[in-house]
Motif scaffolding. Structure first.
Motif, PDB file in Angstrom:
ATOM      1  N   SER A  69      31.874  29.031 -23.208  1.00  0.00           N
ATOM      2  CA  SER A  69      32.022  28.248 -21.979  1.00  0.00           C
ATOM      3  C   SER A  69      31.471  26.852 -22.206  1.00  0.00           C
ATOM      4  CB  SER A  69      31.290  28.905 -20.801  1.00  0.00           C
ATOM      5  OG  SER A  69      29.892  28.929 -21.034  1.00  0.00           O
ATOM      6  N   VAL A  70      31.936  25.895 -21.397  1.00  0.00           N
ATOM      7  CA  VAL A  70      31.433  24.523 -21.452  1.00  0.00           C
ATOM      8  C   VAL A  70      31.101  24.057 -20.047  1.00  0.00           C
ATOM      9  CG1 VAL A  70      32.713  23.923 -23.543  1.00  0.00           C
ATOM     10  CG2 VAL A  70      33.769  23.558 -21.325  1.00  0.00           C
TER      11      VAL A  70
ATOM     12  N   ASP B  47      28.111  26.669 -24.508  1.00  0.00           N
ATOM     13  CA  ASP B  47      27.625  28.012 -24.811  1.00  0.00           C
ATOM     14  C   ASP B  47      28.414  28.580 -25.982  1.00  0.00           C
ATOM     15  OD1 ASP B  47      25.768  27.901 -22.778  1.00  0.00           O
ATOM     16  OD2 ASP B  47      27.105  28.807 -21.297  1.00  0.00           O
ATOM     17  N   VAL B  48      27.680  29.095 -26.960  1.00  0.00           N
ATOM     18  CA  VAL B  48      28.295  29.591 -28.192  1.00  0.00           C
ATOM     19  C   VAL B  48      27.850  31.030 -28.433  1.00  0.00           C
ATOM     20  CG1 VAL B  48      28.540  29.246 -30.673  1.00  0.00           C
ATOM     21  CG2 VAL B  48      28.279  27.270 -29.165  1.00  0.00           C
ATOM     22  N   ARG B  49      28.802  31.854 -28.764  1.00  0.00           N
ATOM     23  CA  ARG B  49      28.510  33.246 -29.110  1.00  0.00           C
ATOM     24  C   ARG B  49      28.473  33.361 -30.633  1.00  0.00           C
ATOM     25  NH1 ARG B  49      28.903  38.292 -26.679  1.00  0.00           N
ATOM     26  NH2 ARG B  49      29.492  40.039 -28.035  1.00  0.00           N
TER      27      ARG B  49
ATOM     28  N   LEU C  66      36.578  20.011 -24.641  1.00  0.00           N
ATOM     29  CA  LEU C  66      36.454  21.263 -25.384  1.00  0.00           C
ATOM     30  C   LEU C  66      36.947  22.429 -24.540  1.00  0.00           C
ATOM     31  CD1 LEU C  66      32.884  20.756 -26.910  1.00  0.00           C
ATOM     32  CD2 LEU C  66      35.099  20.062 -27.863  1.00  0.00           C
ATOM     33  N   SER C  67      37.264  23.513 -25.214  1.00  0.00           N
ATOM     34  CA  SER C  67      37.727  24.690 -24.481  1.00  0.00           C
ATOM     35  C   SER C  67      37.211  25.959 -25.140  1.00  0.00           C
ATOM     36  CB  SER C  67      39.257  24.714 -24.420  1.00  0.00           C
ATOM     37  OG  SER C  67      39.807  24.733 -25.727  1.00  0.00           O
ATOM     38  N   ARG C  68      37.246  27.004 -24.392  1.00  0.00           N
ATOM     39  CA  ARG C  68      36.787  28.307 -24.859  1.00  0.00           C
ATOM     40  C   ARG C  68      37.606  28.746 -26.081  1.00  0.00           C
ATOM     41  NH1 ARG C  68      36.070  33.700 -21.092  1.00  0.00           N
ATOM     42  NH2 ARG C  68      35.455  35.124 -22.789  1.00  0.00           N
ATOM     43  N   GLY C  69      36.933  29.346 -27.034  1.00  0.00           N
ATOM     44  CA  GLY C  69      37.603  29.842 -28.227  1.00  0.00           C
ATOM     45  C   GLY C  69      37.559  28.894 -29.405  1.00  0.00           C
ATOM     46  N   MET C  70      37.219  27.629 -29.159  1.00  0.00           N
ATOM     47  CA  MET C  70      37.081  26.705 -30.286  1.00  0.00           C
ATOM     48  C   MET C  70      35.937  27.154 -31.194  1.00  0.00           C
ATOM     49  SD  MET C  70      37.734  22.894 -28.749  1.00  0.00           S
ATOM     50  CE  MET C  70      39.354  22.387 -28.192  1.00  0.00           C
ATOM     51  N   LYS C  71      36.105  26.921 -32.485  1.00  0.00           N
ATOM     52  CA  LYS C  71      35.130  27.398 -33.457  1.00  0.00           C
ATOM     53  C   LYS C  71      34.053  26.347 -33.713  1.00  0.00           C
ATOM     54  CE  LYS C  71      38.302  30.592 -35.712  1.00  0.00           C
ATOM     55  NZ  LYS C  71      38.943  31.013 -36.979  1.00  0.00           N
ATOM     56  N   VAL C  72      32.845  26.845 -33.940  1.00  0.00           N
ATOM     57  CA  VAL C  72      31.699  25.970 -34.170  1.00  0.00           C
ATOM     58  C   VAL C  72      31.142  26.236 -35.568  1.00  0.00           C
ATOM     59  CG1 VAL C  72      29.451  25.213 -33.313  1.00  0.00           C
ATOM     60  CG2 VAL C  72      31.174  26.092 -31.702  1.00  0.00           C
ATOM     61  N   TYR C  73      30.932  25.163 -36.318  1.00  0.00           N
ATOM     62  CA  TYR C  73      30.426  25.260 -37.690  1.00  0.00           C
ATOM     63  C   TYR C  73      29.096  24.525 -37.798  1.00  0.00           C
ATOM     64  CZ  TYR C  73      35.034  26.973 -38.997  1.00  0.00           C
ATOM     65  OH  TYR C  73      36.175  27.718 -39.092  1.00  0.00           O
ATOM     66  N   ARG C  74      28.188  25.165 -38.493  1.00  0.00           N
ATOM     67  CA  ARG C  74      26.902  24.519 -38.763  1.00  0.00           C
ATOM     68  C   ARG C  74      27.032  23.678 -40.021  1.00  0.00           C
ATOM     69  NH1 ARG C  74      20.972  27.490 -39.241  1.00  0.00           N
ATOM     70  NH2 ARG C  74      19.733  25.571 -39.401  1.00  0.00           N
TER      71      ARG C  74
END
Length: 814
Positions: A333-334, A342-344, A394-402
């Motif tokens: 969610s954003v 919010d990142v899972r 941004l939208s739900r489902g987008m991927k997050v990279y460290r």
């Protein structure tokens, strides 16, 4: 099991400090000339002094890279550079150029040299040659499997030659030392063999049906980053490499920064120590692998493509060839108003404040930012740091990279030289003695004495208290491994005296150690070995070699009027091809035959090469002279341009091995060829100097096939026998540059060579001048797509105007 050396890159002084502090047993660095990373910061002879002092004081070695090809005008400068660096205390030199290596071996044998991976020592059969060159160590190609590394380590160790293996960093799609893509492509001003590779393999390409000379029609067979490999990590094979007895584990990366070096060296230091101490675990490996992935990777993972001994489809980096990061989770969610995302995620190590995150939609990055604040609750994290306007996109489902993780070496964990010490009573006071117990400076010692103080009204110091102070080595490059008290006696000293004694003895030890760097080193030149014995001059001054690059593309017969015909050893066994050799010899009974070996190859190809040798021997008999390859192995009759003969020192060295045909490097122009020839005028001229006169050359020789990409049960190269590759003009466009290269695949071997136009075509005028110097000369025509009539016309054009020069034994004049 013996603990191997951990060898780290140092492109600058800050990187060197980072590498040593993180635990590198040795570093390799380049000076401002003649090194394969000429665009790194590098070192001058003045700054080298600081580098040597810093590393040696901490029990680390320093190796200097002189790992480029060197022309005749540069050779003595390179020798002087090596000698100056050696006299300053450099521990060894990595060398590519065999001319430089042979000169150092003959005239400065006191200088330790290592065969760079650029020297392309792919075969265990090269042991005797490396011994002749007085190599102390060989750096093996990255393409070798763990079993091939094992066999070579055994062979080299039997001759007391160490083995070094790359375990981490960027992979070249081409065998090192054999890539001309950068030097032949576009402007041709960026030679990888001269230290300035432009990395054309990272660009976007298209593969088309048809050879490079026909107009393109229809859609490409394939598009994208077709030549860009992932980075390598041999972490899964570290234990096996240590059991094999590999002497040095090498990290690539002189063009990276100090944070990269700190993170990667720390990771491998931790893993090597854990394996050696038998406390490695899956948990440790996973933690280290994640840290390495965050630090730098291409495509989301590392490759073990060659070390694992099995080719697979996971070699290329994909379209995202830059820093990829570690997948952390998905947006659930954003809230632009609150400024939160919010990142899972299920990873145990969440990002910290200041770490960078990258948010991507499919392959496209849509946002990148440093974490301002993060709240973690189980598998969900709320992150702040991105502007509300950016969050709203941004939208739900987008991927997050460290993308980053700050890894620091605690001050008390930085690398230091371990010493042992003893505290003893003297006649009128006390003495502290310290000695280096391991490494290159083992046995270096120092002592400090102090007079006993009248402290009759004060209780003497206990040994535990004195020892505690003496061991506080603090910012010095030393740490006590063991400190003992010799005997039992009262310590009548105050704390300030104990501290002063420690400071003084450490300063004396540092001074003695630095003096030891150059102790016994000599700058004297040896007399050299006896004069080489060369081949006698051949009967014919000038011959023509016809080299068939892809036998599948040849139409009509092979005969075209050449003196010597060269065919691929990997193709001669193709169905029905050998009968064309029979027809050729029937039509031209004086012709000679040779087989061209791959520029480098793995052990599983050797049986095919032996079969090809036996096949041609049975058909051609005495007309078959042997192999043309990049190394003087068994049955070698000629060295191809991949042998990198770039100066007359290398030419004399190879001619002294009595090899009949010596191709000069394709990177030499007409003027350089004439200067080289002039340097050997009347000497070493029994071997034919083979000069490129016509046709395409290998831009790249690779264990990778860009057409099939090592897919399981691949038959793509059989379905598309003639294909070419062109570079796209831009990432967004489907248009391509006019210059294309032919891709020659080898079915069953899953490898390919890329052939393109030669930048340096040697002229007839140059050939005549070389002949006039008394040097046997071979004009080389290389054929790919020509029909028989075209080939005959080319060969006719290559004969000297004065045919009389080819007759008799007295054809040369001075």
């Amino acid at each position: 099991m013996r603990k191997p050396e951990l060898l780290a890159p140092a492109g600058s002084m800050t990187m060197l400090r980072a590498a040593v502090d993180a635990g590198a047993d040795a570093v390799y660095l380049g000076l401002q000339q003649y090194n394969a990373r000429i665009h790194a910061d590098n070192f001058s002879l003045e700054t080298l002094r600081e580098a040597l002092d810093y590393a040696h004081l901490r029990n680390s070695k320093v190796y200097i890279t002189l790992n480029t090809l060197i022309d005749d005008e540069e050779m003595m400068d390179a020798v002087e550079l090596a000698l100056n660096a050696y006299m300053q205390g450099a521990d060894a030199f990595l060398v590519q150029d065999k001319g430089l290596a042979s000169y150092l071996a003959n005239y400065l044998p006191q200088i330790p040299i290592h065969a760079s991976t650029q020297m392309n020592v792919f075969s265990g059969s090269s042991v005797s040659e490396m011994k002749d060159l007085r190599m102390d160590r060989v750096v093996l190609p990255r393409e070798l499997s763990i079993d091939e590394i094992r066999s070579r380590a055994k062979a080299f160790h039997e001759k007391n030659i160490e083995v070094e293996v790359f375990v981490h960093g960027a992979m070249c799609v081409c065998y090192s030392g054999l890539c001309l893509f950068s030097s032949m492509n576009k402007s041709g001003s960026r030679s990888g063999n001269r230290g300035s590779c432009a990395q054309p393999c990272r660009q976007s390409y298209q593969i088309f049906e048809g050879n490079r000379e026909v107009a393109v029609s229809g859609k490409p067979i394939r598009s994208g980053k077709l030549l860009s490999p992932k980075d390598q990590s041999a972490l899964p094979f570290l234990s096996e490499l240590m059991e094999i007895g590999v002497d040095s584990l090498k990290i690539e990366g002189r063009m990276r920064d100090e944070q990269y070096v700190t993170a990667v060296v720390s990771a491998y230091r931790k893993m090597i120590d854990a394996i050696y101490e038998k406390r490695d675990s899956e948990e440790i490996r996973k933690e280290i692998m994640n840290d390495l992935l965050i630090t730098f990777n291409r495509g989301g993972s590392f490759t073990t493509q060659y070390m694992q001994g099995k080719k697979g489809p996971d070699y290329l980096s994909g379209e995202y060839v830059g820093k990829f990061g570690l997948y952390w989770g998905e947006i659930t969610s954003v809230n632009a108003k609150a400024g939160t995302i919010d990142v899972r995620s299920f990873l145990p190590d969440p990002p910290q404040k200041g770490d960078f995150l990258s948010i991507r939609d499919k392959e496209e990055e849509v946002a990148s930012f440093p974490v301002g604040k993060i709240d973690v609750e189980r598998d969900s994290s709320s992150v702040k740091g991105l502007h509300p306007d950016a969050i709203s996109k941004l939208s739900r489902g987008m991927k997050v990279y460290r993308m980053s993780k700050k890894i620091e070496v605690p001050r008390d964990m930085t690398r230091k030289t371990p010493v042992c010490g003893s505290f003893r009573k003297t006649e009128d006071g006390y003495e502290l003695f310290v000695e280096v117990k391991e490494g290159a400076f083992k046995g270096v010692s120092a002592s400090c004495k102090v007079e006993e103080t009248d402290l009759s009204d004060i209780e003497p110091l206990s040994w535990d208290r004195a020892k505690e102070q003496l061991q506080k080595t603090g910012q010095t490059p030393f740490s006590f491994e063991k400190l003992k008290m010799d005997g039992e006696f009262p310590i009548r000293l105050c704390i300030s005296q104990i501290n002063a004694m420690r400071r003084d003895v450490m300063a004396f030890l540092a001074e003695n150690l630095l003096d030891k760097q150059t102790e016994g080193r000599s700058c004297s030149f040896a007399s050299g070995e006896d004069e080489e014995a060369f081949l006698p001059k051949p009967e014919k001054a000038h011959i023509i070699i016809a080299d068939y690059l892809d036998m599948r593309r040849i139409t009509g017969g092979y005969a075209c009027g050449a003196d010597l015909y060269v065919f691929s050893a990997l193709q001669i066994g193709l169905s029905g091809r050998i009968r064309y050799i029979d027809e050729l010899l029937n039509e031209e009974p004086d012709a000679m035959i040779a087989l061209r070996l791959p520029g480098a190859y793995k052990d599983d190809v050797e049986s095919s090469i032996r079969k090809a040798y036996d096949l041609v021997s049975s058909h051609a008999g005495s007309h078959f002279i042997g192999f043309f390859g990049t190394a003087p192995l068994e049955n070698t009759a000629g060295l191809t341009a991949g042998a990198n003969i770039y100066n007359h020192f290398t030419y004399r060295y190879e001619a002294g091995r009595k090899i009949p045909y010596l191709y000069l490097s394709y990177e030499l122009n007409n003027d350089q060829v004439k200067k080289l020839a002039l340097s050997i005028k009347g000497d070493a001229s029994g071997s034919y100097m083979a000069l490129h006169r016509y046709g395409p050359i290998e831009w790249m020789q690779s264990e990778f096939c860009p057409l099939g990409r090592h897919q399981v049960h691949c038959t793509v190269c059989r379905d598309h026998p003639e294909v070419s590759l062109g570079e796209k003009t831009s990432e967004k466009s489907d248009s391509y540059h006019d210059d294309r290269v032919d891709i020659v695949c080898y079915p069953g071997y899953c490898r390919a060579d890329l052939f393109g136009n030669a930048r340096n075509i040697i002229s007839g005028e140059t050939v005549s001048e070389v002949l006039a110097m008394g040097i046997s000369t071979a004009s080389v025509a290389r054929f790919m797509n020509e029909d028989q009539e075209e080939r005959r016309m080319v060969i006719d054009s290559l004969y000297p105007e004065d045919q009389d020069i080819d007759e008799g034994e007295d054809w040369y004049e001075f």
